[in-house]
Design an enzyme around this catalytic site. Structure first.
Site, short mmCIF file in Angstrom:
data_model
loop_
_atom_site.label_atom_id
_atom_site.label_comp_id
_atom_site.label_asym_id
_atom_site.label_seq_id
_atom_site.Cartn_x
_atom_site.Cartn_y
_atom_site.Cartn_z
CG ASP A 130 -2.13 2.59 6.19
OD1 ASP A 130 -2.53 2.16 5.09
OD2 ASP A 130 -2.40 3.73 6.61
CG ASP A 180 -1.68 1.17 1.51
OD1 ASP A 180 -2.55 1.47 0.68
OD2 ASP A 180 -1.44 1.84 2.53
CG ASP A 211 -1.82 7.76 0.27
OD1 ASP A 211 -1.01 8.68 0.17
OD2 ASP A 211 -2.64 7.45 -0.63
O1 LIG Z 1 -5.91 7.48 -1.26
C1 LIG Z 1 -6.38 6.81 -0.30
O2 LIG Z 1 -7.55 6.88 0.07
C2 LIG Z 1 -5.47 5.91 0.49
O3 LIG Z 1 -4.52 5.30 -0.30
P1 LIG Z 1 -3.82 3.94 0.18
O4 LIG Z 1 -4.67 2.84 -0.40
O5 LIG Z 1 -2.45 4.03 -0.46
O6 LIG Z 1 -3.75 3.92 1.66
MG LIG Z 2 -2.92 3.16 3.35
#
Ligand SMILES: O=C(O)COP(=O)(O)O
Ligand SMILES: [Mg+2]
Length: 227
Positions: free
Chosen positions: A182, A20, A22
């Site tokens: 996360d 992942d 963010d």
């Molecule tokens: O943009 C988002 O809502 C979160 O992105 P992610 O899946 O990398 O945590």
């Molecule tokens: Mg994430």
């Protein structure tokens, strides 16, 4: 190959890993705050605090923008949405990565996984047009055989579809493909797809403790995968 998880007697038999973005590889809260507050200023709406944004991240940009508009008291969220998205996209692309940092241990962890011959994919709910320049700006793009965003498939995490499609692209069975994330979105998607999952403790989980979400392991640093 076998991956031994810290603080666990469990060893995972893996061919590939999906990571992942963010809250797992990059702390992007500063970017979100900057782009969203520039968007709100354009719409003549009040600003939002980063702590409030943190609880709204994880289900993609459309969900994030709607949540932010509702939070600041926009009269007509659906009416404001098209222009909000257009301003947000403009500002995000202009500042992408400038207010964001790679978490400690990420490069070491990715290097260790690569050195063991595992195929790697970045799988995020972030739009692909935001994802590719961010990975490049942070020097992380070279690690990944595949990169998929929240708009790469018909559905986003927590739906299992993006994980199943990514396993297909990696040529790896779900049971032999680890999801590293996360949030509960990553964990739910992994469970439904039949993938093992490890969760980072420093990311964004809608304001809920991530240790309450079931996973093969909860890690404080991706470097712990190097052990
Ligand atoms: O943009 C988002 O809502 C979160 O992105 P992610 O899946 O990398 O945590
Ligand atoms: Mg994430």
């Amino acid at each position: 190959m076998q991956l031994n998880l810290p603080a666990s007697s469990q060893a995972l038999e893996l061919d590939a890993v999906m990571v992942d973005l963010d809250g797992t590889m990059v702390n992007t809260l500063g970017d979100f705050a900057e782009a969203l507050n520039r968007m709100l200023a354009d719409l003549q709406l009040p600003p939002i605090a980063p702590q409030a944004i943190e609880h709204m991240v994880g289900k993609g940009s459309e969900h994030l923008i709607r949540s932010v508009l509702a939070h600041v008291g926009a009269q007509d969220v659906e009416g404001a949405y098209p222009r909000a998205w257009q301003r947000y996209e403009h500002h995000y692309l202009a500042i992408n990565g400038q207010f964001a940092d790679v978490y400690p241990g990420v490069r070491e962890g990715l290097e260790a996984l690569k050195a063991r011959g595992l195929r790697l994919a970045c799988l995020t709910n972030k739009p692909l047009s935001f994802t590719r320049p961010l990975l490049a700006a942070k020097g992380l793009d070279g690690f990944f055989d595949q990169v998929f965003g929240g708009d790469s498939f018909e559905r986003k995490k927590p739906d299992p579809m993006p994980l199943l499609k990514t396993c297909e692209a990696l040529g790896s069975q779900p049971a032999r493909t680890l999801m590293v994330g996360d949030s509960s979105n990553d964990a739910q998607a992994a469970q439904a797809a039949g993938c093992p999952v490890v969760l980072m403790t420093y990311g964004y989980n809608h304001g809920q403790p991530i240790t309450a979400v079931a996973a093969q392991a909860h890690l404080d640093s991706l470097a712990q995968l190097a052990g």
